[in-house]
Structure formats: C-alpha cells, structure tokens
Design a protein around this motif. Structure first.
Motif, PDB file in Angstrom:
ATOM      1  N   ALA A  35      -1.435   9.637  -3.098  1.00 44.28           N
ATOM      2  CA  ALA A  35      -2.280  10.492  -2.809  1.00 44.28           C
ATOM      3  C   ALA A  35      -1.694  11.812  -1.935  1.00 44.28           C
ATOM      4  O   ALA A  35      -2.370  12.693  -1.564  1.00 44.28           O
ATOM      5  CB  ALA A  35      -3.254   9.679  -1.573  1.00 44.28           C
ATOM      6  N   ARG A  36      -0.255  11.829  -1.971  1.00 43.90           N
ATOM      7  CA  ARG A  36       0.355  12.759  -1.184  1.00 43.90           C
ATOM      8  C   ARG A  36       0.558  13.851  -2.328  1.00 43.90           C
ATOM      9  O   ARG A  36       0.717  13.826  -3.410  1.00 43.90           O
ATOM     10  CB  ARG A  36       1.632  12.335  -0.450  1.00 43.90           C
ATOM     11  CG  ARG A  36       1.251  11.232   0.560  1.00 43.90           C
ATOM     12  CD  ARG A  36       0.692  11.932   1.737  1.00 43.90           C
ATOM     13  NE  ARG A  36       0.280  11.265   2.814  1.00 43.90           N
ATOM     14  CZ  ARG A  36      -0.854  10.353   3.167  1.00 43.90           C
ATOM     15  NH1 ARG A  36      -1.656  10.354   2.012  1.00 43.90           N
ATOM     16  NH2 ARG A  36      -1.062   9.508   4.140  1.00 43.90           N
ATOM     17  N   ARG A  70       0.344   3.401  -3.163  1.00 40.79           N
ATOM     18  CA  ARG A  70      -0.845   4.118  -3.365  1.00 40.79           C
ATOM     19  C   ARG A  70      -1.119   5.400  -2.414  1.00 40.79           C
ATOM     20  O   ARG A  70      -1.547   6.221  -2.699  1.00 40.79           O
ATOM     21  CB  ARG A  70      -2.029   2.903  -2.655  1.00 40.79           C
ATOM     22  CG  ARG A  70      -3.509   3.557  -3.162  1.00 40.79           C
ATOM     23  CD  ARG A  70      -4.396   2.787  -2.527  1.00 40.79           C
ATOM     24  NE  ARG A  70      -4.261   2.304  -1.072  1.00 40.79           N
ATOM     25  CZ  ARG A  70      -3.837   1.173  -0.800  1.00 40.79           C
ATOM     26  NH1 ARG A  70      -3.525   0.033  -1.624  1.00 40.79           N
ATOM     27  NH2 ARG A  70      -3.628   0.846   0.580  1.00 40.79           N
ATOM     28  N   GLU A  71      -0.088   5.313  -1.054  1.00 41.73           N
ATOM     29  CA  GLU A  71      -0.444   6.375  -0.217  1.00 41.73           C
ATOM     30  C   GLU A  71       0.405   7.418  -0.602  1.00 41.73           C
ATOM     31  O   GLU A  71       0.147   8.680  -0.485  1.00 41.73           O
ATOM     32  CB  GLU A  71       0.190   5.706   1.174  1.00 41.73           C
ATOM     33  CG  GLU A  71      -0.909   4.796   1.985  1.00 41.73           C
ATOM     34  CD  GLU A  71      -2.123   5.562   2.162  1.00 41.73           C
ATOM     35  OE1 GLU A  71      -2.272   6.844   2.433  1.00 41.73           O
ATOM     36  OE2 GLU A  71      -2.933   4.762   2.265  1.00 41.73           O
ATOM     37  N   GLY A  99       0.779  -1.118   0.127  1.00 47.27           N
ATOM     38  CA  GLY A  99      -0.073   0.018  -0.032  1.00 47.27           C
ATOM     39  C   GLY A  99       0.756   1.238   0.085  1.00 47.27           C
ATOM     40  O   GLY A  99       0.264   2.360   0.141  1.00 47.27           O
ATOM     41  N   LEU A 100       2.184   0.990  -0.220  1.00 49.19           N
ATOM     42  CA  LEU A 100       3.161   2.339   0.044  1.00 49.19           C
ATOM     43  C   LEU A 100       2.820   3.179  -1.181  1.00 49.19           C
ATOM     44  O   LEU A 100       2.764   4.336  -1.134  1.00 49.19           O
ATOM     45  CB  LEU A 100       4.494   2.079   0.345  1.00 49.19           C
ATOM     46  CG  LEU A 100       5.288   3.271   0.540  1.00 49.19           C
ATOM     47  CD1 LEU A 100       4.944   4.130   1.589  1.00 49.19           C
ATOM     48  CD2 LEU A 100       6.732   2.638   0.591  1.00 49.19           C
TER      49      LEU A 100
END
Length: 412
Positions: A135-136, A131-132, A128-129
């Motif tokens: 979003a930043r 994807r996160e 999930g890194l």
C-alpha cells in the motif's frame, strides 16, 4: 546344586531336579528354609525395637548441626529484590517493559530489542508486512515521487504563508500571536494585550512609569526612594559623573571623597567632623580652630595662632622696651639738665642743623616747621607738639624757623 531364593538364598525344592527329589527331601528343604527365615525375621524384629516410633518429636538442639544450618537460611517471611540475588544485576534500574536476560556475567535487565540483538526476519515472517508495503508508494532512486506525497504543512509552507501575510505596525490588544509551549511541541496563541501585560511586569516604560523595586547594575543600584548606590566592582570605591564629557565627577577612593578639576560652592554652613584642608593638604583648618600653613612660618611657626601670638608678644615687648627707653632718656635728660650737664639748644636762621650725640635731646615748644631725623638715614618726621618729645641719640634736628624752637641737648 540345590535351588535357592533370589534375595536371602533360602533353599527351596527343585521340581526339575534329576533325579527328582522325593517328598521327604522336599519337606526337609522347606523346613531348612523356614528355620533360616525365622532367624532373619527375629533379627528384623530386634532391629525394629531400636527404631523411633512413626509419630515422635525432637528438639532442634538434639539434631546434630541442624541449628547452624538453619542460621544460614533466609526467613520465609523475608521480602527481597531480584538484585539481592547474587547472579542478578540492574533489575531495579531496568525500565518498564525490560526483561531479564542471562548473560555471561549473570542476569541483567534489557529491552526486548537489546535482548534480541541484531537479527533479521523475512517479510513473510512478519504478519501483515507484505500487505502494508504494497500500500506504500514506490521509491524512485530511494525517494518518494512528489506525485505520491500528500499535501503537507511544513516550516517552508508556514514561512511562505507568514511572508505573504499583511503587515501591521501597531498591533491591537485583541490581535493574536502564536507560539509553542516550553518543553513540548504544542502550538498555542495569545493576544497582544496579554503580551503587553506580561512585559509591563518586567520592563519600565520610557516615561510615566515608576520603579517599584530596587534596580541593580553590577555593585550599584537605584532604589525606588531615589537612593543611588554608585559602587564599583570592588565594592569599596564609587564615582558619579556630573557632565557628558566625564571629566567632572564625585569620586570616593575608599578613604576620602574627591571632586577633581572643579570648585565647590555651598549656599549654607559647612560642617567638617575632621580637618578642613586646602592646597592639596599642605594647609588646613584644624579641629581646634587653629590654621596651619607655610605662610605663617616667617613669624616662627606655621600655626597661625602661635605665630600671631608670638608676633603680638614681640611687638608689645618692643614697644614696651622703646617706651621704657624713651622714659629713661627723658628722665636722664631732664635730670642732667637740672644738674647743669645739658646744653641749651637755640637755633637761629633758616636751615640750621643740630646733631644729638650721647643720650639724645628733649625738644619742646616746637613750631610747625621743626623736623628731626630719627636714626641717621631714616625718614623725616614733623614735630608739632608743644610738649617735650624725646629725640634718640644719633639724630639730627633741622629748624626752618628758630624763633619757634626751644630745646635742651644732653651733654656728651
């Protein structure tokens, strides 16, 4: 060569023997093998007679070295910690979440990150890194653009809000004040009334308040009953200043009380348990009432009682000696006159002198204008008595009115 069994090497018939073995030969070989087997079986049976039964028991002492080996073992009921193991260190002190890690010196407790040490993972290896991160916000020169920042409350914004707030000189009891709890970051609020109540327990009002406990300052203190303890840091001396200039004060130097540069007026009795001193201690009133001072030394001693007593005795003795001398002279003159050894004094005319020699003279019947000079060079003394008076030797008698004078001069 005859064929044999693989273990005990018993002879057995060989089907492939050439020439082929006869039946008789085969029987003889088998008989020989059975005989050997019989001997071995008998030997085994004899050996089994020396072996213990399957179900049997032994005392520990019957088994060689067993007791010593057991003594070196840990009881099965004993509880122990990991640190009791010889190759484990720091397990008891390890924090929750730590794990045992084997190092060159043994097993130690470490955090997971410390146990792993410096290492790297690809982004794809962390679930999930990617994807996160997508979003930043994208960084510009390593910074987040202001347009991508959310609306934040910071110390700067709080300070600006406070600076722009309405001012108030005297808060009301219901006005609120904010703060942060001690040892935490939790914000709280309280009222001005609560703050005043808390401060009133610690501080005194400038007027109208009462001291309920002892107020200390250094070695000194002020008590609710009005006692003032003005002790210096040494704890053995103290001073109380009595004017603004600081040059009028009561000072205790550790042995006596001093009141420098000022007098002392007392409206009642003064009682001293010891000596009452004056002149910086050179003169004093002793506890027995005697007065000491150099002024009395001209009378023989600086003690007033002794000096006065000696002076009284001296003057009394002088007076007694003088009286005795007068009495003796009077008696002697009177006696000599009776014996015809005295000369009758008869002065005529004004301004007549008569000098007494020898033992002196007796004057009687003198008028107001008769004088005599006691001890030549002394002051004149008027003689007015009609009774006899003694005139010492070496005196002069001056008569301004001889008709009023009669006397007897003792012969020389």
């Amino acid at each position: 060569m005859a064929k044999k069994t693989p273990n005990r090497k018993y002879p057995i018939p060989d089907q492939n023997a050439a020439p082929p073995e006869s039946v008789t030969d085969a029987i003889l070989i088998i008989a020989s093998a059975l005989t050997a087997a019989d001997g071995d079986i008998q030997a085994v049976l004899e050996a089994l007679k020396q072996v213990a039964a399957k179900d049997h028991h032994h005392q520990i002492s019957d088994i060689e070295r067993l007791q010593g080996i057991l003594d070196e073992k840990m009881p099965s009921s004993k509880a122990f910690k990991l640190d009791d193991l010889t190759d484990v260190d720091g397990a008891d002190a390890a924090k929750i979440g730590y794990t045992l890690v084997k190092t060159e010196t043994g097993w130690v407790g470490l955090s997971a990150s410390a146990a792993l040490g410096n290492h790297e993972h690809p982004i794809s290896a962390i679930q999930g890194l990617a994807r996160e991160l997508a979003a930043r916000a994208d960084l510009v020169d390593g910074k987040v653009p202001p347009t991508q920042l959310p609306s934040l409350t910071t110390t700067a914004t709080v300070g600006a809000a406070l600076a722009g707030a309405n001012g108030k000189g005297t808060p009301d009891d219901g006005d609120r004040f904010a703060g942060i709890l001690a040892g935490a970051s939790t914000v709280f609020h309280t009222t001005w009334g609560n703050i005043k109540a808390a401060l009133s327990v610690i501080f005194l009002k400038k007027s109208g308040d009462a001291l309920t406990g002892r107020l200390t300052f250094g070695k000194g203190s002020l008590s609710p009953n009005g006692d003032v303890q003005a002790a210096r840091d040494d704890g053995n001396t103290g001073v109380i200043f009595l004017n603004a200039a600081g040059n009028r004060y009561l000072f205790y130097n550790g042995s006596i009380y001093e009141l420098p540069s000022a007098g002392l007026s007392v409206g009642g009795d003064v009682t001293a348990a010891g000596i009452l001193r004056a002149g910086n201690g050179t003169a004093y009133l002793n506890t027995d009432g005697n007065v000491y001072g150099t002024r009395w030394s001209s009378w023989g001693t600086p003690w007033a009682f002794d000096a006065i007593n000696a002076q009284l005795e001296k003057r009394g003795l002088d007076y007694a000696n003088h009286a005795i001398g007068q009495a003796n002279a009077y008696t002697n003159s009177y006696t000599d006159a009776r014996r015809g050894l005295a000369t009758d004094i008869h002065l005529t005319g004004g301004g007549v002198w008569y000098n007494t020699w020898g033992r002196g003279a007796i004057i009687f019947g003198a008028g107001d204008n008769v004088f005599h000079n006691v001890n030549t060079g002394g002051s004149w003394q008027r003689v007015t008595t009609t009774q006899g008076i003694y005139i010492p030797p070496g005196s002069a008698i001056h008569c301004s009115n001889p008709s009023q004078f009669h006397g007897i001069a003792v012969a020389t």
